[in-house]
Scaffold this motif. Sequence first.
Motif, mmCIF file in Angstrom:
data_model
loop_
_atom_site.group_PDB
_atom_site.id
_atom_site.type_symbol
_atom_site.label_atom_id
_atom_site.label_comp_id
_atom_site.label_asym_id
_atom_site.label_seq_id
_atom_site.Cartn_x
_atom_site.Cartn_y
_atom_site.Cartn_z
ATOM 1 N N MET A 154 1.176 -1.615 -0.037
ATOM 2 C CA MET A 154 0.117 -0.228 0.101
ATOM 3 C C MET A 154 0.697 1.313 -0.375
ATOM 4 O O MET A 154 2.070 1.669 0.083
ATOM 5 C CB MET A 154 -0.713 0.066 1.358
ATOM 6 N N VAL A 161 -5.422 7.446 6.449
ATOM 7 C CA VAL A 161 -6.089 6.604 5.833
ATOM 8 C C VAL A 161 -6.314 4.984 7.048
ATOM 9 O O VAL A 161 -5.475 4.952 7.552
ATOM 10 C CB VAL A 161 -4.503 5.599 4.786
ATOM 11 N N PHE A 175 -7.808 1.961 8.196
ATOM 12 C CA PHE A 175 -7.922 0.456 8.386
ATOM 13 C C PHE A 175 -9.147 0.425 8.704
ATOM 14 O O PHE A 175 -9.427 0.546 10.191
ATOM 15 C CB PHE A 175 -6.836 0.482 9.032
ATOM 16 N N LYS A 196 -5.415 -5.926 10.553
ATOM 17 C CA LYS A 196 -5.310 -4.524 10.657
ATOM 18 C C LYS A 196 -4.018 -3.912 11.775
ATOM 19 O O LYS A 196 -3.644 -2.760 11.305
ATOM 20 C CB LYS A 196 -6.890 -3.406 10.502
ATOM 21 N N ARG A 253 -8.814 8.003 2.199
ATOM 22 C CA ARG A 253 -9.222 7.273 2.021
ATOM 23 C C ARG A 253 -9.506 5.373 3.033
ATOM 24 O O ARG A 253 -9.000 6.102 4.470
ATOM 25 C CB ARG A 253 -7.581 6.872 1.617
ATOM 26 N N ALA A 261 -8.690 1.560 3.722
ATOM 27 C CA ALA A 261 -8.871 0.208 3.801
ATOM 28 C C ALA A 261 -9.438 -0.757 3.913
ATOM 29 O O ALA A 261 -9.604 -0.661 5.125
ATOM 30 C CB ALA A 261 -7.366 -0.030 3.198
ATOM 31 N N ILE A 290 -6.406 -6.148 0.881
ATOM 32 C CA ILE A 290 -6.876 -5.602 0.428
ATOM 33 C C ILE A 290 -7.759 -6.080 0.335
ATOM 34 O O ILE A 290 -8.162 -6.134 -1.406
ATOM 35 C CB ILE A 290 -6.231 -4.259 0.008
ATOM 36 N N GLN A 328 -10.910 -3.427 -0.257
ATOM 37 C CA GLN A 328 -11.349 -2.636 -2.000
ATOM 38 C C GLN A 328 -10.129 -1.093 -0.786
ATOM 39 O O GLN A 328 -10.195 -1.026 0.536
ATOM 40 C CB GLN A 328 -13.064 -1.633 -1.755
ATOM 41 N N TYR A 329 -9.641 -0.204 -1.796
ATOM 42 C CA TYR A 329 -9.383 0.625 -1.307
ATOM 43 C C TYR A 329 -9.499 1.741 -1.927
ATOM 44 O O TYR A 329 -8.880 1.961 -3.228
ATOM 45 C CB TYR A 329 -7.330 0.878 -1.371
ATOM 46 N N ASP A 330 -9.891 2.833 -1.446
ATOM 47 C CA ASP A 330 -10.689 4.388 -2.316
ATOM 48 C C ASP A 330 -10.821 5.398 -0.988
ATOM 49 O O ASP A 330 -10.849 5.001 -0.389
ATOM 50 C CB ASP A 330 -11.671 3.590 -3.219
#
Length: 397
Positions: A45, A53, A55, A63, A228, A230, A238, A240-242
Motif C-alpha cells: 500500500m 488513511v 484501516f 489491521k 481514504r 482500506a 485489501i 478495497q482501497y479508495d
Amino acid sequence: MAENVTTTPLDNADGDAVSGVEIQLNEVTKRYSGQREPAVDSFTMTVPAGNIVVFVGPSGCGKTTTMRMINRLIEPTSGKITIGGEDALSLDPDQLRRRVGYAIQQAGLFPHFTVTQNIAVVPGLLGWDKKKISDRVEEMMDLVGLDPSVFRDRFPRQLSGGQQQRVGVARALAADPPVLLMDEPFGAVDPITRGNLQDELLRLQEELHKTIVFVTHDFDEAVKLGDRIAVLGNQSKILQYDTPDAILANPADDTVAGFVGAGASLKQLTLLRVHEVEMTQAVTAKTSESVEEMRKRIDARGGRPFGLVLDERGRPLRWVHKRDLASGRRLSEAGRPVGDLVSKQSTLQDALEAMLTEGGGVAVTGGRGEYAGVLEMETVMNKIRELREEHGDGADE
C-alpha cells in the motif's frame, strides 16, 4: 494505487515543523512461530502524504498488526517499509518510534506523570531544552482544547476519558512527527465524546496536515475521518482501497457491501460537514450583559422568541426563551444549559443525532469552541431528501 505525491525528509536539520510524508509498504508479511498461516500476508500500500488513511475490518483480520509494523512495535518477517523515502527497517527502532506519533485506546498515559510530564516524554527523550519543552507542552494543550492553567498539573486519574484521549493525542504530536499512528483511539469513550474527539482530530488535521494511519472496526468512523479507507479481510488482504464516497457508491464485493450496510443516502451524511450547509444565526448575548439587553434583541429580531447566551470567550452556554428573561435575573442563570454541540467540522450525521437529543436546532462552534451559528433540523432533512433522490433509495430507510 495512490496519486503521486512529493515527499519530504522524516525530519530536518533545524528541528522545524514538518508536514506529513508518504508511507510505502511493499510485500510486508508477518509470520508468528507455530502458526501455519501468516497474520499479515504480502501487504502492499501507498499512504499519501498528509492524508488520513483508515484501516477498517473485522476483529482479528490483522489491521492493528499491519499498523504496528510501520513503527516496528511489531517487527515484519519480510517486506519493505519506507517513510518519507527512508527505509524504516534500517533505523534504530527506538529512534524510529520517537519520530512517529502513536495514540492508542484509553490514551495509555503514564498514571504517575502529570499531564505536562506525559506530553513532554518524547521531546525530553530527544534532548529538547526545558524552555522549548515547556512552550511546546503549553502549545499542544491549547491545540487539543485543554486550558494549561487548569490541566497542566493534573494526573490522568483526575481527567475524564475524553480529556485523557486529548492528552494522548497531544503527547503523540508533541515532537511534531510527520506520521501519526492511531489504534482505535476513541473506542473506549461514550458516543458523544467520541464524536467530539473525531471532530477535534479533523480540526487538528486541517491545521497540521500529518500523515495519519487510523485503525477502527467502525465503518461510520472510517467514513467520517478517512481521506481514504482500506477495507481489510483476513491476513490484512485489501478488499478495497479508495475514497469514502467511492466505496459507498461502488463496494468492490459482497464483503465490502456488508461493511457499508443499507441506506446509502443516510451514510452520505457522514461525508458532508456542517460548514458545507447553510446555518442560521441566533440572537446572542454574553453573560456580562443584562437580561433586558437580550430581551430587546429578541424583540428586534421578531420571529422565534429564543436566544443563546455565550460565555466571555464567545462559547455557547445556555438557551433562553423570552419568558426566561425576568428582570433581576442574570443571564448566566436564565434558561437551560446548552446540551449537545457540533463543530463546523462535524458531519451532518453527528448534527442529526445532536438534534434528536436537543429536540431541535443545534448550536455550532468553531475551532476553539466559539459560537459560529445554528443548524436547523429543516436544513438537514432537506439534505436527506436530496440525497435520497440522488441515490434512488427513498424507500430503504
